[in-house]
Design a protein around this motif. Structure first.
Motif, PDB file in Angstrom:
ATOM      1  N   GLY A 163       5.748  -1.664   4.453  1.00  0.00           N
ATOM      2  CA  GLY A 163       6.594  -0.537   4.804  1.00  0.00           C
ATOM      3  C   GLY A 163       6.172   0.228   6.035  1.00  0.00           C
ATOM      4  O   GLY A 163       6.374   1.433   6.106  1.00  0.00           O
ATOM      5  N   SER A 164       5.606  -0.457   7.032  1.00  0.00           N
ATOM      6  CA  SER A 164       5.269   0.229   8.272  1.00  0.00           C
ATOM      7  C   SER A 164       6.478   0.233   9.200  1.00  0.00           C
ATOM      8  O   SER A 164       7.396  -0.557   9.026  1.00  0.00           O
ATOM      9  CB  SER A 164       4.100  -0.477   8.941  1.00  0.00           C
ATOM     10  N   GLU A 165       6.485   1.130  10.194  1.00  0.00           N
ATOM     11  CA  GLU A 165       7.601   1.091  11.134  1.00  0.00           C
ATOM     12  C   GLU A 165       7.334   0.033  12.202  1.00  0.00           C
ATOM     13  O   GLU A 165       6.198  -0.370  12.424  1.00  0.00           O
ATOM     14  CB  GLU A 165       7.858   2.472  11.743  1.00  0.00           C
TER      15      GLU A 165
ATOM     16  N   PHE B 230       6.249  -0.664  -0.994  1.00  0.00           N
ATOM     17  CA  PHE B 230       5.539   0.381  -0.279  1.00  0.00           C
ATOM     18  C   PHE B 230       4.100   0.436  -0.697  1.00  0.00           C
ATOM     19  O   PHE B 230       3.785   0.607  -1.865  1.00  0.00           O
ATOM     20  CB  PHE B 230       6.227   1.727  -0.442  1.00  0.00           C
ATOM     21  N   ASP B 231       3.232   0.224   0.255  1.00  0.00           N
ATOM     22  CA  ASP B 231       1.812   0.210  -0.013  1.00  0.00           C
ATOM     23  C   ASP B 231       1.109   0.720   1.239  1.00  0.00           C
ATOM     24  O   ASP B 231       0.708  -0.041   2.104  1.00  0.00           O
ATOM     25  CB  ASP B 231       1.367  -1.210  -0.359  1.00  0.00           C
ATOM     26  N   MET B 232       1.014   2.058   1.315  1.00  0.00           N
ATOM     27  CA  MET B 232       0.517   2.663   2.542  1.00  0.00           C
ATOM     28  C   MET B 232      -0.937   2.320   2.800  1.00  0.00           C
ATOM     29  O   MET B 232      -1.391   2.303   3.936  1.00  0.00           O
ATOM     30  CB  MET B 232       0.668   4.184   2.453  1.00  0.00           C
ATOM     31  N   GLU B 233      -1.686   2.043   1.734  1.00  0.00           N
ATOM     32  CA  GLU B 233      -3.104   1.763   1.942  1.00  0.00           C
ATOM     33  C   GLU B 233      -3.294   0.463   2.720  1.00  0.00           C
ATOM     34  O   GLU B 233      -4.221   0.339   3.513  1.00  0.00           O
ATOM     35  CB  GLU B 233      -3.842   1.705   0.602  1.00  0.00           C
TER      36      GLU B 233
ATOM     37  N   THR C  70      -5.023  -0.714  -5.608  1.00  0.00           N
ATOM     38  CA  THR C  70      -3.807   0.057  -5.874  1.00  0.00           C
ATOM     39  C   THR C  70      -4.100   0.996  -7.040  1.00  0.00           C
ATOM     40  O   THR C  70      -4.967   0.719  -7.871  1.00  0.00           O
ATOM     41  CB  THR C  70      -2.633  -0.855  -6.261  1.00  0.00           C
TER      42      THR C  70
ATOM     43  N   GLY D 195      13.533   7.368   0.384  1.00  0.00           N
ATOM     44  CA  GLY D 195      13.221   8.285   1.480  1.00  0.00           C
ATOM     45  C   GLY D 195      12.547   7.595   2.652  1.00  0.00           C
ATOM     46  O   GLY D 195      12.891   7.835   3.806  1.00  0.00           O
ATOM     47  N   ILE D 196      11.584   6.703   2.341  1.00  0.00           N
ATOM     48  CA  ILE D 196      10.844   6.047   3.426  1.00  0.00           C
ATOM     49  C   ILE D 196      11.733   5.091   4.213  1.00  0.00           C
ATOM     50  O   ILE D 196      11.710   5.117   5.427  1.00  0.00           O
ATOM     51  CB  ILE D 196       9.620   5.280   2.892  1.00  0.00           C
TER      52      ILE D 196
END
Lengths: 256, 151
Positions: free
Chosen positions: A30-32, A82-85, A120, A213-214
């Motif tokens: 989920g990165s831009e 989504f896994d921001m880490e 996680t 939202g993301i």
């Protein structure tokens, strides 16, 4: 023994492979897109491929090294979560590579085993987080303090349904739909039995962890940074999941 | 006044809760909550003084964009980690729900009113993000140019 040319070719292959793998992990988490392009180009330049070209979209990456002997690499992306880490970890590894703390072999090895490197949150903590989002936002949006706890519980149930459906039935938008049905039904049942005060507020709270939202934020960003393939694609993805949530709530309102 | 304090605490915890869902790194969780609280305070202040829906959400989005870039520099992490949780308290959840509800009940006129409000809010937040990104790009440009001169 391989001669120098073959060894160089192998090295270039390895660099390309690492770049595509890094990009794939970032898009899957989920990165831009501008960050993905930026990271890939930085790795390639640090590894000595000056004329590398990359074309990244939401569903796949094509990359060429700009050297004659090595062709292009293609990586396909079919699932996005989504896994921001993971995004943070790839970023960190790329920084370490730029500072020459790790070599390309170590870098690739870490990327392949990223699932073991990145922890996680356990399911109960994620569910607690969903409950926290639901309960607090009922207070913030609707000034409704008495419904905090019931929204907390409804949000937890909604998230758990979404989580398990995502694992066991891999039809993406169905899990959002059914989670919304569960949230709506639980809220209405709670109010009918006198546990909750306002069903509308509880539903709003319970839906908040599921709202896309993301993807919406990323869609706007990608479109604005000039990536006209990924921006609208993300927008459509967000729109479909929003519609699935909406239909779920509508069905719950009809039947309960 | 006590409701205001409760709301501040709630916004902080909503940022942390969303961080738990999207698997933020542990050391980013607290900062994500603070980003959410800051942006919501800006939104709340403007909403209750001179602004309407549009400007309040615009400045809320702008605050998220600027704060997350600054924190990303300090913590050496991607800025997307901090602006996602910050967005949560601004999302037009109530209006979106009312749109769907009225559509399901057949009140198309009311539904359309809510829908236009949703689009207006989302657009304002996005515009805030764009302006924040623009400011950031100008800052990088200035840094780049001044470094080029000094060499």
């Amino acid at each position: 023994m391989p001669d120098t040319a073959t060894r160089q070719e192998n090295y270039d292959h390895l660099v390309l492979n690492t770049c595509v793998l890094a990009g794939r992990i970032m898009i899957e988490s989920g990165s831009e897109m501008s960050r993905v392009n930026d990271t890939i180009m930085r790795i390639a330049r640090n590894a000595g491929l000056k004329d590398a070209q990359v074309y990244a979209t939401l569903t796949g990456i094509i990359m060429s090294g700009g050297v004659k002997e090595v062709g292009a690499e293609v990586g396909s992306i079919d699932k996005r979560a989504f896994d921001m880490e993971k995004v943070a970890k790839v970023n960190e590894l790329s920084r370490e590579y730029a500072a020459k703390k790790i070599d390309i072999y170590q870098f690739r090895d870490d990327l392949v085993h990223i699932d073991d490197l990145v922890a996680t949150f356990p399911l109960w903590l994620q569910t607690l987080g969903a409950g926290l989002v639901s309960g607090t936002l009922v207070v913030v949006f609707q000034n409704n303090l008495p419904d905090f706890w019931i929204a907390f519980i409804v949000g937890m149930f909604g998230w758990a349904v979404y989580y398990f459906l995502n694992i066991y039935i891999q039809i993406r938008f169905l899990s959002e739909f059914l989670a919304a049905v569960v949230v709506g039904a639980l809220a209405l049942i709670a109010v009918k039995n006198g546990i909750g005060v306002k069903a509308d507020d509880i539903i709003i709270g319970g839906m908040m962890p599921l709202v896309p939202g993301i993807p919406l934020t990323n869609a706007v960003r990608d479109a604005l940074s000039g990536n006209l393939i990924s921006g609208p694609a993300r927008g459509i993805e967000a729109l479909i999941s929003a519609c699935a949530l909406g239909f779920g709530v509508a069905i719950a309102l009809h039947f309960f | 006044m006590s409701l205001f304090i409760i709301k501040c605490i709630c916004v902080y915890f909503s940022g942390i809760g969303f961080g738990l869902i999207v698997n933020l790194p542990h050391r980013a969780l607290n900062v994500a909550g603070i980003t959410a609280t800051l942006s919501w305070l800006v939104y709340y202040a403007i909403m209750n003084t001179w602004g309407g829906l549009g400007s309040a959400n615009f400045f809320g989005g702008l605050t998220i964009g600027l704060v997350s870039v600054v924190i990303a520099h300090l913590k050496k992490m991607p800025s997307i980690l901090f602006d996602v949780p910050g967005l949560v308290p601004l999302v037009p959840g109530g209006q979106a729900y009312n749109t769907i509800k009225n559509l399901a009940l057949g009140d198309y006129q009311v539904a359309f009113n809510y829908l236009s409000e949703v689009v207006w809010i989302a657009g304002s937040i996005a515009l805030g993000f764009i302006v924040a990104e623009l400011i950031n790009k100008i800052r990088i440009k200035i840094k780049y140019v001044s470094r080029g001169r000094s060499n």
